[in-house]
Design an enzyme around this catalytic site. Structure first.
Site, PDB file in Angstrom:
ATOM      1  N   LYS A 167       0.819  -1.221   0.000  1.00  0.00           N
ATOM      2  CA  LYS A 167       0.000   0.000   0.000  1.00  0.00           C
ATOM      3  C   LYS A 167       0.845   1.259   0.000  1.00  0.00           C
ATOM      4  CE  LYS A 167      -4.414  -1.479   0.470  1.00  0.00           C
ATOM      5  NZ  LYS A 167      -5.628  -1.735   1.203  1.00  0.00           N
TER       6      LYS A 167
ATOM      7  N   LYS B 182      -3.381 -10.971  -8.203  1.00  0.00           N
ATOM      8  CA  LYS B 182      -4.757 -11.306  -7.825  1.00  0.00           C
ATOM      9  C   LYS B 182      -5.746 -10.318  -8.442  1.00  0.00           C
ATOM     10  CE  LYS B 182      -5.819  -8.803  -3.623  1.00  0.00           C
ATOM     11  NZ  LYS B 182      -6.659  -8.756  -2.459  1.00  0.00           N
TER      12      LYS B 182
ATOM     13  N   LYS C 261     -10.163  -5.008  -6.788  1.00  0.00           N
ATOM     14  CA  LYS C 261     -11.118  -3.967  -7.169  1.00  0.00           C
ATOM     15  C   LYS C 261     -10.414  -2.669  -7.542  1.00  0.00           C
ATOM     16  CE  LYS C 261     -13.171  -4.323  -2.544  1.00  0.00           C
ATOM     17  NZ  LYS C 261     -12.210  -3.887  -1.528  1.00  0.00           N
TER      18      LYS C 261
END
Ligand code: ATP
Ligand code: LTN
Length: 334
Positions: A115, A197, A200
């Site tokens: 992140k 992966k 969203k």
């Protein structure tokens, strides 16, 4: 235990629109576990603001997500479906647990590293202590099991370490939670890069199937999915694109990979991709229909939010008071 049932906790962030990965890896399992356990399913909006959000948009997404939980099949009379921000105990327990978590442990978290690489303009302390808030979510309800995708296992591990450390000092305060990773759909990969992966927040819209995508969009995205030049529908690591499609196909219709291989033996990728797209569209259609019905019923959704928020507060309060007493905070005078 609540009424003789073991306790389950899980949550999802209201950032972005849910993907097929979120559905097959998380939501679908939640529904299958909901009879066996006393379940708490939270929309974890406190976690969402670790990344900058537009307030109106966050509010809307949180409501959509809560509604989707119900549309996917979770009965709000049996499952406690609520907003994390409506239960102040999450933040209060997180503070206490922060004092039982080492910086060395947080430095090792891979999600944090990912992140901060992605949001280098806003490396805030919330992003750093995100796993502690997640531990507080789980421990507040004395959860026995926590269904998550494989990417969250490291956070479950730190939750267990924090709980054990706390119990080591103060006695048996917290239940030590076990992760639950479903077999089918544990890790759905991007349709454009099967080594990543499905997420969203992927910038490439063709990489993810969104829960609200219509049939045409779903079929089109599967048609464009990255595969290989082997031209054989085989379930093996050397063909990660096809392997991912087989997993999606099987998660949608309950077949095994061997059955899928047999079904498509001697047939081309075109046929197979179309079949995967159709199975996914069939699985998502009833969820979408129910969602559109529910989102219009404002009074009903409001009543779910109110009643379940109260229920969550009740159970959270019980743990929080116990913890506050253990660490030595003075009792309240009533
Ligand atoms: P973001 O892209 O914003 O990081 P995300 O799509 O990874 O979000 P989360 O909110 O982090 O979604 O995850 C919600 C739940 O869905 C978690 O239990 C997570 O493990 C599961 N999940 C997310 N992506 C996948 C995936 N591709 N396959 C299987 N499970 C997934
Ligand atoms: N970090 C999780 C969401 C989450 C969660 C939780 C999951 C927050 N608190 C407690 C399980 C239990 C995620 O990003 N998927």
């Amino acid at each position: 235990m609540i009424d003789g049932k073991r306790i389950l906790f899980s949550g999802m962030q209201a950032t972005g629109t849910l993907t097929l990965g979120n559905y097959l890896g998380a939501l679908k399992n939640w529904v299958s576990l909901s009879d066996e356990y006393e379940c708490f399913y939270s929309v974890v909006d406190l976690h969402s603001i670790t990344v900058r959000q537009d307030p109106a948009e966050l509010r809307k997404r949180a409501r959509n997500l809560l509604t989707l939980y119900i549309a996917a099949g979770l009965d709000p009379k049996k499952n406690c479906i609520y907003y994390q921000s409506h239960v102040s105990g999450h933040a209060e327990l997180a503070w206490i647990l922060n004092c039982f978590t080492y910086m060395g442990e947080l430095n090792r978290m891979t999600q944090f590293k990912d992140k901060i690489a992605k949001h280098s303009d806003n490396i805030n302390a919330g992003l750093y202590t995100y796993p502690v808030l997640m531990a507080a979510d789980i421990l507040l309800y004395q959860a026995d099991v926590v269904p998550v995708g494989r990417d969250q296992l490291q956070h479950l591990e730190i939750t267990r370490d924090i709980a054990q450390r706390f119990n080591g000092v103060y006695g048996e305060v917290f239940t030590i939670p076990e992760p639950y990773v479903g077999k089918a759909g544990a890790r759905i990969m991007s349709l454009q890069d099967p080594t990543k992966k499905m997420s969203k927040s992927d910038d490439n819209l063709n990489a993810s199937i969104f829960l609200m995508d219509d049939r045409d969009a779903i079929i089109r995205k599967f048609k464009r999915a990255v595969t290989d030049s082997e031209a054989a529908v085989r379930y093996r690591d050397e063909q990660p694109g096809i392997k991912n499609l087989i997993e999606i196909y099987c998660a949608c219709n309950g077949r095994t990979p061997e059955e899928a291989e047999k079904e498509f033996e001697g047939r081309g990728y075109g046929d197979f991709k179309l079949a995967v797209g159709e199975s996914v569209a069939d699985v998502l259609r009833p969820v979408q229909e129910r969602f559109h019905e529910l989102i219009r019923d404002k009074a009903y959704i409001d009543s779910v939010i109110k009643e379940n928020g109260e229920k969550a507060n009740y159970y959270a309060g019980k743990t929080l008071r116990k913890v506050q007493k253990k660490v030595g905070f003075p009792e309240r005078i009533r």
